[in-house]
Design an enzyme around this catalytic site. Structure first.
Site, PDB file in Angstrom:
ATOM      1  CB  CYS A  87     -25.239 -13.776 -19.027  1.00  0.00           C
ATOM      2  SG  CYS A  87     -24.205 -14.566 -20.290  1.00  0.00           S
ATOM      3  CG  HIS A 195     -29.286 -16.444 -19.570  1.00  0.00           C
ATOM      4  ND1 HIS A 195     -29.383 -15.122 -19.922  1.00  0.00           N
ATOM      5  CD2 HIS A 195     -28.062 -16.848 -19.985  1.00  0.00           C
ATOM      6  CE1 HIS A 195     -28.278 -14.746 -20.541  1.00  0.00           C
ATOM      7  NE2 HIS A 195     -27.454 -15.766 -20.589  1.00  0.00           N
ATOM      8  CD  GLU A 197     -32.410 -14.033 -18.582  1.00  0.00           C
ATOM      9  OE1 GLU A 197     -31.633 -13.725 -19.501  1.00  0.00           O
ATOM     10  OE2 GLU A 197     -32.030 -14.592 -17.530  1.00  0.00           O
TER      11      GLU A 197
END
Length: 223
Positions: A87, A195, A197
């Site tokens: 991002c 994302h 994560e």
């Protein structure tokens, strides 16, 4: 000894803690790095996480790209150290000259927050070898400036050389060619807007597909 993966924190970073947790869940050792430090402590790989570094003043990622830690990361990347930008981290890597293109305001000029499917286009990078080509992964996406843009020549070069790494199954932000992530020429540096994560645990994520990026780099580091 497990791989040591550095996670950089800038003023305004939001997702460094999540990236650190993802590194741990993947079985690697996270190393906290500070934007003002030139020493990245001999890490094996680096994650530049998401957020709003320096408040996105001037231009998203532009100020962070000049931070002392990033100057060292750029040098390390040129020596082959794997680097992942997520991002705002993707924006930073573009501003630092490690990845091509630019990320501009989404179609409709709205912030978008939703889970999205990505198609894996290239498994020959440091961060995607654990996937199968054409595989779809489900990860959260949250950004206001994630619309991938590049010149026609750059787009042709990216497509022809296989440097488009992830593509949106449904193009929700207007990115050219539905591009969600790209790589450097040697495949060691990867940036993507969604994302991974946030997709590492069944309890909190829409999937655990994000762990595949970390497992990929761990395999790369021992091969």
């Amino acid at each position: 000894m497990s791989a040591r993966i550095g996670v950089i924190t800038f003023p305004g970073t939001l997702d460094d803690v999540d990236a650190t947790r993802a590194v741990k869940l993947a079985g690697a050792q996270p190393v906290e790095l500070w934007h003002a430090d030139e020493d990245i402590r001999g890490v094996d790989a680096v994650i530049v996480p998401g957020g709003f570094s320096y408040g996105d003043y001037l231009r998203a990622g532009a100020i962070a790209a000049l931070a002392p830690a990033m100057r060292t990361v750029v040098d390390a990347a040129h020596r082959g150290t794997p680097v992942l930008g997520i991002c705002n981290g993707f924006q930073i890597l573009q501003e630092a000259g490690l990845l091509p293109g630019a990320l501009t305001r989404n179609d409709g000029l709205h912030f978008i927050c939703r889970d999205v499917y990505l198609q894996v286009e290239n498994t020959d990078t440091a961060w995607t070898s654990a996937f199968s080509e054409g595989e779809r992964i489900l990860v959260p996406s949250k950004h206001g400036e994630g619309r991938f843009q590049a010149s026609e020549q750059t787009l042709r070069e990216l497509e022809d050389s296989g440097r488009v790494v992830f593509r949106y199954a449904v193009n929700h932000n207007g990115s050219r060619n539905s591009i969600a992530g790209v790589s450097s020429e040697n495949g060691r540096v990867v940036g993507l807007m969604p994302h991974p994560e946030h997709a590492v645990e069944e309890l909190t994520g829409p999937s655990t597909d994000g762990l595949g990026l970390l497992r990929s780099v761990m395999t790369t580091l021992v091969s």
